[in-house]
Design a protein around this motif. Structure first.
Motif, PDB file in Angstrom:
ATOM      1  N   UNK A  75      -9.216   1.185  -5.741  1.00 48.09           N
ATOM      2  CA  UNK A  75      -7.772   1.417  -5.719  1.00 48.09           C
ATOM      3  C   UNK A  75      -7.391   2.402  -4.613  1.00 48.09           C
ATOM      4  N   UNK A  76      -8.172   3.469  -4.464  1.00 54.21           N
ATOM      5  CA  UNK A  76      -7.903   4.451  -3.415  1.00 54.21           C
ATOM      6  C   UNK A  76      -8.653   4.028  -2.152  1.00 54.21           C
ATOM      7  N   UNK A 121      -3.449   4.387  -1.008  1.00 55.32           N
ATOM      8  CA  UNK A 121      -3.707   3.621  -2.223  1.00 55.32           C
ATOM      9  C   UNK A 121      -3.390   2.152  -1.992  1.00 55.32           C
ATOM     10  N   UNK A 122      -4.137   1.263  -2.634  1.00 53.29           N
ATOM     11  CA  UNK A 122      -3.937  -0.192  -2.500  1.00 53.29           C
ATOM     12  C   UNK A 122      -2.595  -0.675  -3.040  1.00 53.29           C
ATOM     13  N   UNK A 123      -1.913   0.113  -3.841  1.00 54.37           N
ATOM     14  CA  UNK A 123      -0.646  -0.331  -4.410  1.00 54.37           C
ATOM     15  C   UNK A 123      -0.871  -1.303  -5.545  1.00 54.37           C
ATOM     16  N   UNK A 149       0.842  -1.200   0.000  1.00 56.19           N
ATOM     17  CA  UNK A 149       0.000   0.000   0.000  1.00 56.19           C
ATOM     18  C   UNK A 149       0.880   1.254   0.000  1.00 56.19           C
ATOM     19  N   UNK A 150       0.351   2.322  -0.566  1.00 55.94           N
ATOM     20  CA  UNK A 150       1.103   3.568  -0.716  1.00 55.94           C
ATOM     21  C   UNK A 150       0.380   4.739  -0.069  1.00 55.94           C
TER      22      UNK A 150
END
Length: 159
Positions: free
Chosen positions: A101-102, A89-91, A76-77
């Protein structure tokens, strides 16, 4: 998921604070903390607890718990934006392909003369002490109490 696990996961998503900032090279020395924080996305590389915690209830205590997370969570980011928002974010991989995704978009700001970073919407903000901020490392410390024990959680992120 234990109460400790849920609370710690929330704190991790809510990264927080900045106190004292190391400079890693001549390129970094001229950049503001905002420039360092908002350049690129950050991926968590370490989650260290002191004292050690029994993360999964098996009786075995761990200090470093990042490897107890599934690979789909470890990629994750977090992206801090100059407009004061932070995007989780899921990365590259999602634990559930149907998840968005977010994961979350919320707010961030510096506090206490840029010695802390505060994340979250008003009323549900979390803060953490900055241990290190360079062009490639973000390291923060969060203190929490659980079951009468005070824990220090040190979170390290890299680009």
């Amino acid at each position: 998921m234990t109460q400790f696990t849920k609370k710690a996961a929330i704190v991790m998503l809510s990264v927080a604070a900045m106190t004292g900032c190391k400079k890693d090279d001549s390129k970094t020395s001229n950049k503001s903390k905002t420039e360092l924080l908002t350049t690129g996305s950050w991926k968590q590389t370490s989650i260290y607890f002191s004292p050690a915690v029994d993360w999964d209830g098996d009786g075995h205590k761990e200090n470093e718990v990042i490897n107890l997370y599934s690979p789909c969570d470890r990629d994750d980011l977090m992206t801090f934006k100059t407009n004061g928002t932070v995007v989780n974010d899921e990365g590259a991989s999602k634990c559930d392909p149907s998840d968005p995704q977010v994961i979350e978009t919320t707010h961030w700001k510096f506090a206490d003369n840029e010695t802390k970073i505060v994340i979250g919407d008003p009323g549900v903000e979390e803060s953490a002490q900055l241990l290190e901020l360079t062009s490639s490392v973000l390291k923060v410390k969060v203190t929490m109490e659980e079951g009468g024990v005070t824990y220090t959680e040190t979170l390290t992120f890299g680009h």
